[in-house]
Design a protein around this motif. Structure first.
Motif, PDB file in Angstrom:
ATOM      1  N   TYR A 447      29.768 -16.985 -12.326  1.00 56.26           N
ATOM      2  CA  TYR A 447      29.108 -15.773 -11.635  1.00 56.26           C
ATOM      3  C   TYR A 447      29.186 -14.649 -12.703  1.00 56.26           C
ATOM      4  CZ  TYR A 447      28.210 -17.755  -7.453  1.00 56.26           C
ATOM      5  OH  TYR A 447      27.668 -18.505  -6.208  1.00 56.26           O
ATOM      6  N   GLN A 453      29.092  -4.159  -8.510  1.00 52.21           N
ATOM      7  CA  GLN A 453      28.125  -4.738  -8.429  1.00 52.21           C
ATOM      8  C   GLN A 453      27.988  -6.023  -7.879  1.00 52.21           C
ATOM      9  OE1 GLN A 453      25.975  -5.336 -12.551  1.00 52.21           O
ATOM     10  NE2 GLN A 453      26.900  -3.140 -13.113  1.00 52.21           N
ATOM     11  N   GLU A 454      26.727  -6.510  -7.396  1.00 56.60           N
ATOM     12  CA  GLU A 454      26.625  -7.896  -6.613  1.00 56.60           C
ATOM     13  C   GLU A 454      27.005  -8.744  -7.653  1.00 56.60           C
ATOM     14  OE1 GLU A 454      26.462  -8.438  -3.460  1.00 56.60           O
ATOM     15  OE2 GLU A 454      26.329  -6.268  -2.860  1.00 56.60           O
ATOM     16  N   ARG A 456      26.238 -11.957  -9.254  1.00 58.79           N
ATOM     17  CA  ARG A 456      25.066 -12.893  -9.584  1.00 58.79           C
ATOM     18  C   ARG A 456      25.382 -14.089 -10.484  1.00 58.79           C
ATOM     19  NH1 ARG A 456      21.890  -8.634 -13.364  1.00 58.79           N
ATOM     20  NH2 ARG A 456      22.950  -6.965 -12.098  1.00 58.79           N
ATOM     21  N   GLU A 460      21.021 -16.285 -13.999  1.00 59.22           N
ATOM     22  CA  GLU A 460      19.954 -14.955 -14.097  1.00 59.22           C
ATOM     23  C   GLU A 460      20.391 -14.315 -15.191  1.00 59.22           C
ATOM     24  OE1 GLU A 460      20.663 -12.534 -10.792  1.00 59.22           O
ATOM     25  OE2 GLU A 460      20.581 -14.070  -9.336  1.00 59.22           O
TER      26      GLU A 460
END
Length: 497
Positions: A447, A453-454, A456, A460
């Motif tokens: 990740y 921040q989320e 991800r 991505e």
């Protein structure tokens, strides 16, 4: 029941004259019926020390080991010593029978004083510190941990569920920066001697049974209560520290490594990229300080950051992109390469391959020929060619070449120069901060972990432009307090440092 037994014992010891009586009325209040199952309790959320860092979310998403923690994980207490600044938090899961210790890193002026010292003391208090074979530890680290160690052990023994013993529990110890050094020291103590709550850190003097001390205080005379049982040991003992400085001398490291698999079930030292703190303290040789050596304990685990995974794309456009490469390196497991965090061998052959004198010697040897009479014939053209090659080599002279003349290994010099540059540029200290470790551990877990921040998936990032990735990294930096401001506060509060 245990408290009643101790009270009865102490009461039987008291021999004073009875001078009256006390009447006590007891009223028992029953616990109201209700569902007290653990799953109904509020779940503890694991946060970071800096804003926007969500270690708990990263752990849940990565699902590295679902058996480690449980929904009943709870924060029990924190132990803090006002004078030394040493601080440690205790967590537990009764369902998983797990106790976690987390030692706090450097975050107060007194911690800077602890970190700055390079002097060493005997690991076992009372041993001869002048003996070169004595196991020695950083004086500041020992003093700091010794200030809370005994109380910490008492609380850990009290953290188990009623009717259970510490031997039923797994113990996990961690810490960042200074906390990593304290975690290493605490684990070494427990692994060798057990959870001895009758003292702080190891000492030549025998441990003091705490129940004997209480009885002696109340009665005013020495009370002999027999030999204490051996200190209990946990079911398993594991340590994972982050950005830990070096803790002790070679003897200390040998002692620690000998306990891995023999009291310590797992021990890893995670280092983020070019973290400079993980490469301190340095081994010192001087007239004033004498020979003070430091080394690492346990295998090193190297992690990296997002920026280091941005490489040039093949093609004429020369554009960059994010691509996953080696994001985790474990000493002794990934490959046979030497650990870049360790000092390694500083000395080498001045005439060895790759050194300045070695290269010049090879050039001269080439023009001396292979032993034939024709090769030995002198000519000014051969001499000119040789001089031209030697001159060309000297024009490439650098600091590594100069060091190799006096027998200092070229790779060692390159590593030291890179280390010093990271210190003076500030990058070496930036890599040490919690947000960088958060980012690096996120990479290992698959990740992109950026503060505020989320989380991800890394897939991505592979589909994003480099400009978007860099913008996200910069935005995460803006969500946090300036490191320069933090450093300014530290230095203003601790001018002696």
């Amino acid at each position: 029941p245990a408290g009643a037994a101790v009270g009865g014992l102490l009461g039987s010891i008291y021999e004073g004259q009875v001078r009256g009586q006390v009447e006590v009325k007891l009223k028992y209040t029953p616990i109201p019926p209700g569902d007290l199952r653990l799953k109904e309790r509020n779940r503890y959320e694991v946060k970071g020390g800096l804003p926007g860092i969500e270690w708990g979310q990263l752990y849940e998403k990565s699902s590295i080991d679902s058996s480690l923690a449980s929904d009943d994980l709870e924060f029990c207490c924190a132990v803090l010593h006002d004078d030394t600044g040493c601080s440690c938090a205790i967590y537990r899961s009764l369902e998983k029978r797990l106790i976690c210790l987390s030692f706090r890193g450097t975050c107060a002026p007194i911690d800077l004083v602890t970190d700055a010292s390079i002097a060493q003391s005997a690991w076992v208090d009372g041993e001869d510190v002048e003996d070169p074979d004595t196991v020695k530890i950083h004086t500041g680290f020992r003093k700091s941990l010794d200030s809370i160690s005994r109380r910490l052990k008492e609380l850990m023994l009290a953290a188990v569920a009623p009717g259970e013993d510490l031997s039923d529990y797994d113990v996990l110890v961690t810490g960042h920066s200074l906390g990593g050094a304290l975690a290493t020291s605490f684990v070494m103590d427990v692994a060798e001697y057990g959870m001895d709550a009758g003292r702080g850190l190891p000492q030549l003097e025998p441990s003091e049974p705490w129940w004997s001390s209480i009885a002696s205080t109340i009665t005013g005379k020495k009370v002999q209560m027999g030999a204490p049982p051996p200190p209990p040991r946990p079911k398993s003992l594991k340590m994972y520290n982050f950005g830990s400085p070096r803790v002790g001398n070679d003897a200390f490291c040998r002692k620690f490594d000998s306990l891995v698999g023999n009291g310590i079930d797992e021990a890893y030292r995670i280092v983020n990229d070019q973290d400079a703190v993980a490469r301190f303290p340095r081994t010192m040789n001087g007239l004033a300080l004498g020979n003070i050596g430091y080394d690492h304990c346990g295998p090193t685990v190297l992690i990296t950051e997002i920026e280091n995974q941005i490489s040039k794309r093949d093609g004429n456009d020369g554009a960059s992109k994010f691509q996953k490469s080696e994001m985790l390196w474990i000493e002794g497991e990934s490959n046979g390469a030497a650990c870049p965090v360790r000092d390694g061998e500083a000395l080498s052959d001045p005439l060895g391959s790759g050194s300045l004198l070695g290269d010049i010697n090879d050039i001269v040897g080439t023009f001396q020929g292979n032993g034939n009479e024709e090769d030995k014939t002198f000519s000014f053209s051969k001499l000119g060619n040789m001089a031209e090659k030697v001159t060309g080599r000297l024009q490439k002279l650098n600091v590594e070449d100069v060091a190799s003349i006096v027998g200092i290994d070229k790779k060692f010099t390159q590593r030291e120069v890179k280390f010093l540059r990271s210190i003076f540029s500030g990058e070496g200290l930036m890599h040490h901060m919690e947000d960088r470790y958060y980012q690096g551990m996120g990479m290992c877990s698959g990740y992109a972990a950026l503060p505020g921040q989320e989380l991800r998936p890394l897939e991505e990032l592979e589909a994003m432009d480099v400009a978007e990735i860099e913008e996200a990294i910069n935005e995460s930096g803006n969500n946090m307090s300036s490191y320069e401001e933090q450093y300014k506060v530290w230095t203003e509060n601790a001018p002696q440092v």
